[in-house]
Design a protein around this motif. Structure first.
Motif, PDB file in Angstrom:
ATOM      1  N   GLU A 159      11.383 -26.087  10.829  1.00  0.00           N
ATOM      2  CA  GLU A 159      10.254 -25.312  10.231  1.00  0.00           C
ATOM      3  C   GLU A 159       9.340 -24.750  11.279  1.00  0.00           C
ATOM      4  O   GLU A 159       8.970 -23.487  11.542  1.00  0.00           O
ATOM      5  N   THR A 160       8.852 -25.559  12.436  1.00  0.00           N
ATOM      6  CA  THR A 160       8.218 -25.184  13.521  1.00  0.00           C
ATOM      7  C   THR A 160       9.016 -24.290  14.190  1.00  0.00           C
ATOM      8  O   THR A 160       8.179 -23.125  14.767  1.00  0.00           O
ATOM      9  N   VAL A 161      10.093 -24.525  14.535  1.00  0.00           N
ATOM     10  CA  VAL A 161      11.092 -23.380  15.505  1.00  0.00           C
ATOM     11  C   VAL A 161      11.084 -22.139  14.742  1.00  0.00           C
ATOM     12  O   VAL A 161      10.941 -20.932  15.268  1.00  0.00           O
ATOM     13  N   SER A 162      11.384 -22.070  13.583  1.00  0.00           N
ATOM     14  CA  SER A 162      11.270 -20.835  12.448  1.00  0.00           C
ATOM     15  C   SER A 162      10.156 -20.235  12.627  1.00  0.00           C
ATOM     16  O   SER A 162      10.223 -18.931  13.037  1.00  0.00           O
ATOM     17  N   ARG A 163       8.919 -20.635  12.419  1.00  0.00           N
ATOM     18  CA  ARG A 163       7.806 -20.151  12.718  1.00  0.00           C
ATOM     19  C   ARG A 163       7.452 -19.517  13.882  1.00  0.00           C
ATOM     20  O   ARG A 163       7.051 -18.235  14.044  1.00  0.00           O
ATOM     21  N   LEU A 164       7.929 -20.236  15.142  1.00  0.00           N
ATOM     22  CA  LEU A 164       7.979 -19.813  16.723  1.00  0.00           C
ATOM     23  C   LEU A 164       8.896 -18.493  16.591  1.00  0.00           C
ATOM     24  O   LEU A 164       8.036 -17.782  17.509  1.00  0.00           O
ATOM     25  N   LEU A 165       9.834 -18.624  16.075  1.00  0.00           N
ATOM     26  CA  LEU A 165      10.734 -17.598  16.348  1.00  0.00           C
ATOM     27  C   LEU A 165      10.101 -16.163  15.550  1.00  0.00           C
ATOM     28  O   LEU A 165      10.203 -15.169  16.006  1.00  0.00           O
ATOM     29  N   VAL A 166       9.378 -16.165  14.498  1.00  0.00           N
ATOM     30  CA  VAL A 166       8.857 -15.086  14.018  1.00  0.00           C
ATOM     31  C   VAL A 166       7.502 -14.694  15.060  1.00  0.00           C
ATOM     32  O   VAL A 166       7.621 -13.434  15.190  1.00  0.00           O
ATOM     33  N   SER A 167       6.782 -15.449  15.586  1.00  0.00           N
ATOM     34  CA  SER A 167       5.968 -14.938  16.592  1.00  0.00           C
ATOM     35  C   SER A 167       6.492 -14.339  17.696  1.00  0.00           C
ATOM     36  O   SER A 167       5.737 -13.300  18.311  1.00  0.00           O
ATOM     37  N   VAL A 168       7.405 -14.895  18.216  1.00  0.00           N
ATOM     38  CA  VAL A 168       8.241 -14.395  19.410  1.00  0.00           C
ATOM     39  C   VAL A 168       9.003 -12.898  19.227  1.00  0.00           C
ATOM     40  O   VAL A 168       8.530 -12.040  19.711  1.00  0.00           O
ATOM     41  N   ARG A 169       9.456 -12.793  17.941  1.00  0.00           N
ATOM     42  CA  ARG A 169      10.043 -11.537  17.213  1.00  0.00           C
ATOM     43  C   ARG A 169       8.820 -10.382  17.323  1.00  0.00           C
ATOM     44  O   ARG A 169       9.175  -8.986  17.339  1.00  0.00           O
ATOM     45  N   ALA A 170       7.577 -10.901  16.879  1.00  0.00           N
ATOM     46  CA  ALA A 170       6.424 -10.128  16.871  1.00  0.00           C
ATOM     47  C   ALA A 170       5.812  -9.630  18.082  1.00  0.00           C
ATOM     48  O   ALA A 170       4.951  -8.654  18.355  1.00  0.00           O
ATOM     49  N   GLY A 171       6.356 -10.066  19.272  1.00  0.00           N
ATOM     50  CA  GLY A 171       6.056  -9.904  20.746  1.00  0.00           C
ATOM     51  C   GLY A 171       4.880 -10.643  20.961  1.00  0.00           C
ATOM     52  O   GLY A 171       4.199 -10.358  22.225  1.00  0.00           O
ATOM     53  N   GLU A 172       4.301 -11.701  20.263  1.00  0.00           N
ATOM     54  CA  GLU A 172       3.170 -12.385  20.376  1.00  0.00           C
ATOM     55  C   GLU A 172       3.183 -13.392  21.617  1.00  0.00           C
ATOM     56  O   GLU A 172       2.272 -13.696  22.085  1.00  0.00           O
ATOM     57  N   SER A 173       4.446 -13.664  22.294  1.00  0.00           N
ATOM     58  CA  SER A 173       4.580 -14.697  23.397  1.00  0.00           C
ATOM     59  C   SER A 173       5.186 -13.800  24.840  1.00  0.00           C
ATOM     60  O   SER A 173       5.147 -14.362  25.764  1.00  0.00           O
ATOM     61  N   ASP A 174       5.346 -12.486  24.560  1.00  0.00           N
ATOM     62  CA  ASP A 174       5.689 -11.881  25.763  1.00  0.00           C
ATOM     63  C   ASP A 174       4.823 -12.073  26.953  1.00  0.00           C
ATOM     64  O   ASP A 174       3.741 -11.480  26.634  1.00  0.00           O
ATOM     65  N   PRO A 175       5.105 -12.219  28.040  1.00  0.00           N
ATOM     66  CA  PRO A 175       3.935 -12.089  29.158  1.00  0.00           C
ATOM     67  C   PRO A 175       3.623 -10.739  29.341  1.00  0.00           C
ATOM     68  O   PRO A 175       4.387  -9.666  28.892  1.00  0.00           O
ATOM     69  N   PRO A 176       2.265 -10.434  29.943  1.00  0.00           N
ATOM     70  CA  PRO A 176       1.498  -9.055  29.741  1.00  0.00           C
ATOM     71  C   PRO A 176       2.618  -8.171  30.867  1.00  0.00           C
ATOM     72  O   PRO A 176       2.455  -6.776  30.738  1.00  0.00           O
ATOM     73  N   ASP A 177       3.264  -8.456  31.884  1.00  0.00           N
ATOM     74  CA  ASP A 177       3.930  -7.699  32.916  1.00  0.00           C
ATOM     75  C   ASP A 177       5.571  -7.771  32.431  1.00  0.00           C
ATOM     76  O   ASP A 177       6.138  -7.304  33.088  1.00  0.00           O
ATOM     77  N   ALA A 178       5.800  -8.056  31.178  1.00  0.00           N
ATOM     78  CA  ALA A 178       7.070  -8.141  30.816  1.00  0.00           C
ATOM     79  C   ALA A 178       7.986  -6.901  31.063  1.00  0.00           C
ATOM     80  O   ALA A 178       9.142  -6.964  31.417  1.00  0.00           O
ATOM     81  N   GLU A 179       7.495  -5.696  30.786  1.00  0.00           N
ATOM     82  CA  GLU A 179       8.315  -4.578  30.905  1.00  0.00           C
ATOM     83  C   GLU A 179       8.917  -4.443  32.485  1.00  0.00           C
ATOM     84  O   GLU A 179       9.724  -3.731  32.531  1.00  0.00           O
ATOM     85  N   SER A 180       7.870  -4.682  33.313  1.00  0.00           N
ATOM     86  CA  SER A 180       8.249  -4.390  34.531  1.00  0.00           C
ATOM     87  C   SER A 180       9.065  -5.499  35.484  1.00  0.00           C
ATOM     88  O   SER A 180       9.350  -5.441  36.762  1.00  0.00           O
TER      89      SER A 180
END
Length: 178
Positions: free
Chosen positions: A148-169
């Motif tokens: 369940e923890t993994v599932s919740r974290l996957l949702v936040s990842v897909r929402a872009g909540e954990s991408d680093p600020p400079d991810a695009e470059s």
């Protein structure tokens, strides 16, 4: 984000991850993101003060890893980069193993594996005396909570909540606790 579940000698570490491989294999180009789960050996330390003092806890070497990854430019929910590392040599993971069952239903597959600690450790080449029966029972009983923890974290990842600020470059980047 880092989640830790500890039993007697085995722990489960779960973290979001954003990863760009500087030397990707063919078909694995581009950024990946998702959730990494590792089984780790843990070691409780001696009390450093009174009976009321905090106890040191050491999170030691990984013994098994699962990467529920997707390519950033791919379709959310595709699990197109999802794999596991059944063997780890010291701190270095073995090769990526792609499993059809893992990619088809990662959370179900993960729950089944967590409920079979003995089988996972045997496949990883870890001696059975490195864990206790309480580890086996505890992990099996808590597997649904971990999934369940993994599932919740996957949702936040897909929402872009954990991408680093400079991810695009980024061309060579790893952002994660694990």
């Amino acid at each position: 984000m880092l989640y830790l579940f500890g039993f007697e000698r085995i722990g489960v570490a779960v973290s979001d991850i954003y990863f760009v491989d500087p030397n990707p294999s063919k078909g694995q180009e581009g950024a990946e993101r998702g959730v990494r789960l590792e089984l780790r050996l843990i070691e409780p330390g001696e009390l450093q003060g009174s009976i009321y003092s905090a106890r040191p806890i050491t999170v030691e070497r990984p013994v098994w890893r699962v990467d529920l990854l997707e390519s950033v430019d791919g379709t959310p929910g595709s699990f197109d980069r999802t794999h596991h590392h059944p063997g780890i040599d010291g701190w270095e993971p073995g090769r990526r193993v792609f499993d059809k069952g893992l990619s088809a239903d990662p959370l179900k597959w993960l729950g089944e594996r967590l409920a079979d600690l003995e089988g996972v450790l045997e496949q990883a080449g870890v001696k059975s005396d490195e864990v206790t029966p309480a580890d086996v029972t505890g992990l099996r009983d808590r597997a649904p909570e971990i999934v369940e923890t993994v599932s919740r974290l996957l949702v936040s990842v897909r929402a872009g909540e954990s991408d680093p600020p400079d991810a695009e470059s980024a061309t060579n980047l790893r952002a994660s606790w694990l």
